[in-house]
Enzyme design. Structure first.
Site, PDB file in Angstrom:
ATOM      1  N   LYS A  32      17.970 -42.967  20.518  1.00  0.00           N
ATOM      2  CA  LYS A  32      17.240 -43.359  18.634  1.00  0.00           C
ATOM      3  C   LYS A  32      17.774 -44.507  18.385  1.00  0.00           C
ATOM      4  O   LYS A  32      17.438 -45.800  18.045  1.00  0.00           O
ATOM      5  CB  LYS A  32      16.462 -42.944  17.564  1.00  0.00           C
ATOM      6  CG  LYS A  32      15.153 -41.937  18.378  1.00  0.00           C
ATOM      7  CD  LYS A  32      15.086 -40.214  17.522  1.00  0.00           C
ATOM      8  CE  LYS A  32      14.190 -39.686  18.218  1.00  0.00           C
ATOM      9  NZ  LYS A  32      14.079 -38.280  16.929  1.00  0.00           N
TER      10      LYS A  32
ATOM     11  N   GLN B  46      16.241 -36.256  10.821  1.00  0.00           N
ATOM     12  CA  GLN B  46      15.815 -34.868  12.413  1.00  0.00           C
ATOM     13  C   GLN B  46      15.917 -33.456  12.580  1.00  0.00           C
ATOM     14  O   GLN B  46      16.511 -32.861  11.745  1.00  0.00           O
ATOM     15  CB  GLN B  46      17.032 -35.325  13.362  1.00  0.00           C
ATOM     16  CG  GLN B  46      17.473 -34.861  14.552  1.00  0.00           C
ATOM     17  CD  GLN B  46      16.102 -35.306  15.417  1.00  0.00           C
ATOM     18  OE1 GLN B  46      16.236 -36.545  15.428  1.00  0.00           O
ATOM     19  NE2 GLN B  46      14.947 -34.874  16.293  1.00  0.00           N
TER      20      GLN B  46
ATOM     21  N   ASP C 219       8.453 -41.094  10.714  1.00  0.00           N
ATOM     22  CA  ASP C 219       8.094 -40.117  11.850  1.00  0.00           C
ATOM     23  C   ASP C 219       6.470 -39.439  11.313  1.00  0.00           C
ATOM     24  O   ASP C 219       5.866 -39.189  11.752  1.00  0.00           O
ATOM     25  CB  ASP C 219       9.288 -39.136  11.281  1.00  0.00           C
ATOM     26  CG  ASP C 219       9.892 -38.599  12.251  1.00  0.00           C
ATOM     27  OD1 ASP C 219       9.517 -38.612  13.531  1.00  0.00           O
ATOM     28  OD2 ASP C 219      10.498 -38.037  11.675  1.00  0.00           O
TER      29      ASP C 219
END
Ligand code: NAP
Length: 285
Positions: free
Chosen positions: A49, A93, A116
């Site tokens: 990412k 994460q 997200d």
């Protein structure tokens, strides 16, 4: 059977984000990653990412915290990023260590920086069909992939195997939206579903988000179905495989998204898009 090349669609989206970022004067969009612990798969995802950010001109920072970090300490980091004017997006994460409540953590992220799309406000907006929130990256990427290949969704019977908060549930909400590029009839199956093969066999579009290698076998797929494989499973010999027994259904399905190279790259592309739109929204405040 035709392959759905997620990598090439993701590269097109990445190029568009890069073009748009290059047109911005002054500060570039900023994305902060928080990684707790030393899970090697999580480290690899964050590396990929971050690399995509640097290719597109998005400034990224990584906060790496030890596994034993307390929930309170993690929340402090998030609160400080929430008020940092150089940060447009925050990505924690997953999975987090078991002593940290991931729902509490997701709730602490400013919904306007929740790239997200896991904050309850953004999830709620998705369910209500409000378009000013952030869509979770993997399910949104799947919808964009189907649209890019002009695979009709409207009126089709979609079966999703898996009901997680990050894939199955939001994907069902996206594909059932009352819009011409969605409008699917969606069934969500899970580990307690009875007669699973009967359900999956009824699908025009079958989406596997289970986390078990080669779980979807030929006898579970209708001839001519579109099969989207979300799974990422590492075998003991090191190979990366999906949830679908790809070889078995090669001559059976009409389209299939491979692993790797299908849904995975789209997840990253959607993250870049969300970060750019967070920047635009935050700049307008
Ligand atoms: P998860 O939270 O573990 O959810 C798995 C789902 O599969 C659950 O709903 C579970 O049912 C269901 N399931 C498990 N065994 C089953 C069975 N025997 N029959 C029917 N359903 C079964 O996993 P996730 O986070 O959604 O991820 C799923 C897979 O996608 C994983 O391989 C993950 O690595 C991958 N993934 C890929 C991306 C990407 O970017 N490509 C992104 C996210 C996830 P219950 O709810 O009843 O337990």
């Amino acid at each position: 059977m035709h392959l759905i090349d997620g990598k090439s669609i993701a590269l097109e989206i990445q190029a568009e984000v890069r073009r748009n970022v290059s047109l911005l004067e002054g500060r570039k969009p900023g994305l902060a990653f928080i990684l707790v612990g030393d899970d090697s798969a999580s480290q690899a995802y964050v590396r990929a990412k971050k690399k995509a950010c640097s290719v597109t001109g998005i400034t990224s920072t990584l906060i790496e915290l030890p596994r034993e970090t307390s929930e309170t300490a993690l929340l402090h980091h998030i609160l400080s990023l929430n008020t940092d004017p150089n940060i447009d997006g925050i990505l924690v994460q997953l999975p987090l260590p078991l002593h940290i409540n991931d729902r509490t953590v997701m709730r602490s992220i400013d919904p306007k920086k929740d790239v997200d799309g896991f904050h309850p406000i953004n999830m709620g907006k998705l369910l209500l069909g409000e378009e000013d929130g952030f869509l979770p990256c993997t399910p949104h990427g799947i919808k964009i992939l189907l649209n890019a290949y002009k695979i009709p969704i409207q009126g089709k019977r979609v079966v999703i195997v898996g009901r997680s908060n990050i894939v199955g549930k939001p994907l069902a909400a996206i594909l059932m939206q009352k819009k011409p590029d969605c409008n699917a009839t969606v069934t969500v199956a899970h580990s307690q579903s009875e007669h699973l093969a009967e359900i999956t066999k009824s699908a025009d579009i079958l989406i596997a988000a289970i986390g078990q290698p080669h779980f979807i076998r030929k006898e579970m797929v209708r001839k001519g179905a579109v099969v989207i494989d979300v799974g990422i499973n590492r075998l003991s010999d090191g190979r990366l495989v999906g949830d679908v027994a790809c070889n078995e259904i090669a001559e059976h399905a009409s389209w299939i998204s491979p692993v790797p190279g299908g849904v995975g790259p789209m997840t990253i592309a959607m993250l870049l898009q969300n970060t750019l739109s967070a920047y635009v929204k935050n700049s307008l405040l």
